[in-house]
Write a protein that holds these residues in place. Structure first.
Motif, PDB file in Angstrom:
ATOM      1  N   VAL A 169       0.863  -1.187   0.000  1.00 41.85           N
ATOM      2  CA  VAL A 169       0.000   0.000   0.000  1.00 41.85           C
ATOM      3  C   VAL A 169       0.891   1.225   0.000  1.00 41.85           C
ATOM      4  O   VAL A 169       1.769   1.360   0.856  1.00 41.85           O
ATOM      5  N   PHE A 170       0.692   2.124  -0.960  1.00 43.24           N
ATOM      6  CA  PHE A 170       1.523   3.323  -1.104  1.00 43.24           C
ATOM      7  C   PHE A 170       0.691   4.587  -0.883  1.00 43.24           C
ATOM      8  O   PHE A 170       0.066   5.092  -1.807  1.00 43.24           O
ATOM      9  N   PRO A 171       0.662   5.138   0.344  1.00 46.93           N
ATOM     10  CA  PRO A 171       0.195   6.511   0.512  1.00 46.93           C
ATOM     11  C   PRO A 171       1.324   7.448   0.040  1.00 46.93           C
ATOM     12  O   PRO A 171       2.395   6.983  -0.335  1.00 46.93           O
ATOM     13  N   ASN A 172       1.114   8.758   0.094  1.00 42.51           N
ATOM     14  CA  ASN A 172       2.117   9.659  -0.487  1.00 42.51           C
ATOM     15  C   ASN A 172       2.986  10.389   0.530  1.00 42.51           C
ATOM     16  O   ASN A 172       3.648  11.353   0.180  1.00 42.51           O
ATOM     17  N   SER A 173       2.993   9.941   1.776  1.00 39.99           N
ATOM     18  CA  SER A 173       3.873  10.559   2.767  1.00 39.99           C
ATOM     19  C   SER A 173       4.024   9.621   3.947  1.00 39.99           C
ATOM     20  O   SER A 173       3.222   8.702   4.147  1.00 39.99           O
ATOM     21  N   SER A 213      18.017   9.463   0.522  1.00 37.98           N
ATOM     22  CA  SER A 213      16.627   9.083   0.773  1.00 37.98           C
ATOM     23  C   SER A 213      15.771  10.343   0.779  1.00 37.98           C
ATOM     24  O   SER A 213      16.253  11.432   1.081  1.00 37.98           O
ATOM     25  N   ASP A 214      14.498  10.172   0.420  1.00 38.07           N
ATOM     26  CA  ASP A 214      13.601  11.325   0.392  1.00 38.07           C
ATOM     27  C   ASP A 214      13.469  11.926   1.794  1.00 38.07           C
ATOM     28  O   ASP A 214      13.288  11.213   2.778  1.00 38.07           O
ATOM     29  N   ASN A 220       8.228   5.006  -0.900  1.00 36.98           N
ATOM     30  CA  ASN A 220       8.947   4.362  -2.004  1.00 36.98           C
ATOM     31  C   ASN A 220      10.116   3.506  -1.535  1.00 36.98           C
ATOM     32  O   ASN A 220      10.869   2.988  -2.350  1.00 36.98           O
ATOM     33  N   THR A 221      10.276   3.318  -0.203  1.00 38.83           N
ATOM     34  CA  THR A 221      11.322   2.432   0.297  1.00 38.83           C
ATOM     35  C   THR A 221      11.120   0.995  -0.170  1.00 38.83           C
ATOM     36  O   THR A 221      12.075   0.225  -0.229  1.00 38.83           O
ATOM     37  N   LEU A 222       9.881   0.616  -0.481  1.00 40.61           N
ATOM     38  CA  LEU A 222       9.619  -0.737  -0.973  1.00 40.61           C
ATOM     39  C   LEU A 222       9.221  -0.745  -2.444  1.00 40.61           C
ATOM     40  O   LEU A 222       8.666  -1.712  -2.942  1.00 40.61           O
TER      41      LEU A 222
END
Length: 517
Positions: free
Chosen positions: A54-58, A288-289, A114-116
């Motif tokens: 699951v990718f939320p944006n923060s 990293s971001d 985005n680490t995964l």
């Protein structure tokens, strides 16, 4: 592949500010939104029992959805299957999530940044959920590619978009349902196998510093002539960097204690260079971001991902309120703000990544047509239908200028690289301008709309300004791992080569000027 729409109920405006009240004083916390709980409930029903991402944006949203999904597991009295993963978590917590995904006895879903997205072996994944638009079509493609790897199992994407209920003083973003339109544009381009091309002509000085330090570590020391031939010769990876630029960079790295020169002229690691090279983090070439802390009146409001330039006086949206940027501390990743006055909320609110011109043009095409993609659910189709109707009623098909009282919106429908360049051009002419969704927002101040349009026409006829002038008032240019070690002139060139499209911005300005009566 399905994109679901959710509508956040309209919240009444907050109480008017009391005269003399400090902008940094404590205020009631904003009402908790209702849509994340609804999205979490849908995820719980669709994802539980299998491995998913699951990718939320923060990072903040990662924590929110992890909490909501864990609470649902507790309420249903079932084992927890939902695990967080982002760069601010400890190595141990991230390792637990990765281990949960790799073991085969029990299902597990990671809620992650985005680490995964790539690079970590997490085994087979059944589906991917994306909350809000992904940072790019390429990123969405990479994420979706992690699912459907079992034989006979398709790659599955669940998309979730949230829009505010229409009513009251409506912003352009809400009227045009830009979140839904953005996601629809990205998914349609993904289905056509399009994704953003790399900026091949970028001046990647950060990576050059990494390679300089690596070459010296490999050889135990090297002359500047040897290093230039190795890295910057015509057939080398950094061809095009002049000897003068290279020598200036080496001298500056000396002042940063990354390099030193012995009596024979051989370059060696300096005090900090030795320390960095001997640490395991040196082997990662990319940063990293980072998220910036937002502070008002000495009180930390939270963190926000920032992938666009910031300028003093810029208005940003955070925690449902509008704030004015007073200062930016780049080393500490901190934005100092005060409460802004009323008016239309700004479109900048962090996250979402950088948008390409092709994506924005597809958004415009969706708004100017009656097209209704089949991958949208009923509510998402309602959002798109509303957006198309509002686009037509505002007359935006034939106009690039939206006068919103205190601000003028120049709707270019170009990518963020062109918008940042156009904002810089207007900043140079004395206007406060910032990229804002499908265009650039310009604060009028003591000016009129005609003054703003005159400035665009003047810029269209002028020579391209030098980068030292164009980026003089812009903050947070440091994006790559070693940008902090660059001299200001090379930092500006590095940033402009990757993040600005001056030619596209001026091309729009010239076309706009030619269309003016």
């Amino acid at each position: 592949m399905l994109v679901k729409g959710y509508e956040e109920p309209l919240v009444l405006p907050e109480e008017p500010k009391i005269a003399g009240e400090d902008a940094g004083d404590a205020r009631p916390e904003p009402k908790e939104p209702t849509t994340p709980g609804q999205i979490a409930a849908h995820m719980f029903s669709r994802l539980r029992g299998s491995n998913n991402l699951v990718f939320p944006n923060s990072r903040r949203e990662v924590e929110r959805y992890t909490h909501l999904l864990n609470r649902l597991c507790e309420q249903q009295k079932v084992p927890n299957e939902f695990w967080p993963h982002h760069g601010s978590l400890s190595k141990e917590i991230r390792a637990e999530t990765e281990a949960a995904l790799k073991q085969k006895e029990y299902p597990a879903t990671a809620i992650c940044t985005n680490t995964l997205e790539l690079g970590i072996d997490i085994g087979a994944v059944k589906s991917v959920a994306q909350v809000g638009a992904a940072p790019s079509v390429a990123s969405l493609r990479q994420r979706l590619g992690r699912s459907g790897r079992r034989k006979g199992e398709p790659a599955t994407l669940w998309g979730y978009c949230v829009e505010d209920e229409l009513g009251g003083a409506q912003s352009l973003e809400a009227d045009l349902r830009l979140g839904t339109v953005h996601m629809a544009a990205m998914v349609s381009l993904l289905a056509e196998s399009w994704f953003e091309p790399p900026r091949a002509q970028g001046r990647h000085y950060s990576t050059l510093i990494q390679q300089l330090l690596s070459a010296i570590a490999q050889t135990g020391g090297a002359t500047i002539a040897h290093l230039y031939a190795l890295l910057c010769a015509p057939d080398a990876p950094f061809a095009g960097i002049s000897k003068a630029e290279f020598a200036g960079l080496v001298r500056h790295l000396g002042t940063r204690e990354l390099l030193m020169q012995d009596s024979s002229g051989v370059l060696l690691h300096g005090r900090l260079g030795e320390k960095f090279v001997n640490h395991y983090t040196f082997y990662a070439a990319f940063a990293s971001d980072e998220e910036y802390r937002v502070i008002a009146g000495g009180r930390t409001l939270g963190t926000i991902p920032v992938d666009q330039m910031l300028t003093i006086g810029q208005r940003i949206l955070f925690a449902g309120k509008t704030w004015l940027v007073q200062d930016v501390d780049e080393p500490q990743k901190t934005i100092f703000v005060t409460r802004a006055g009323g008016g239309v909320p700004p479109l900048f609110s962090g996250g979402a990544g950088r948008c390409h011109t092709v994506v924005r043009q597809r958004m415009r095409k969706l708004l100017e047509s009656n097209e209704m993609p089949g991958f949208l659910d009923r509510q998402a189709k309602v959002f798109l239908s509303q957006a198309q109707a509002n686009y037509a009623s505002r007359g935006l098909a034939g106009s690039s200028v939206v006068d919103e009282g205190r601000e003028v919106r120049l709707l270019t429908w170009l990518g963020d690289a062109a918008h940042e360049a156009l904002a810089c051009i207007l900043l140079r002419r004395g206007f406060k301008a910032t990229p804002a969704g499908p265009g650039v927002a310009v604060i009028k101040g003591q000016n009129t709309t005609e003054n703003v349009l005159d400035a665009v026409q003047d810029a269209a006829m002028d020579e391209t300004p030098p980068l030292d002038v164009l980026l003089a008032d812009v903050k947070n240019l440091q994006r790559e791992k070693w940008d902090w070690a660059l001299p200001d002139n090379l930092l500006r060139h590095a940033y402009a080569s990757v993040h600005l499209d001056i030619d596209e911005a001026l091309g729009w300005a010239r076309a706009f000027a030619a269309s003016m009566p």
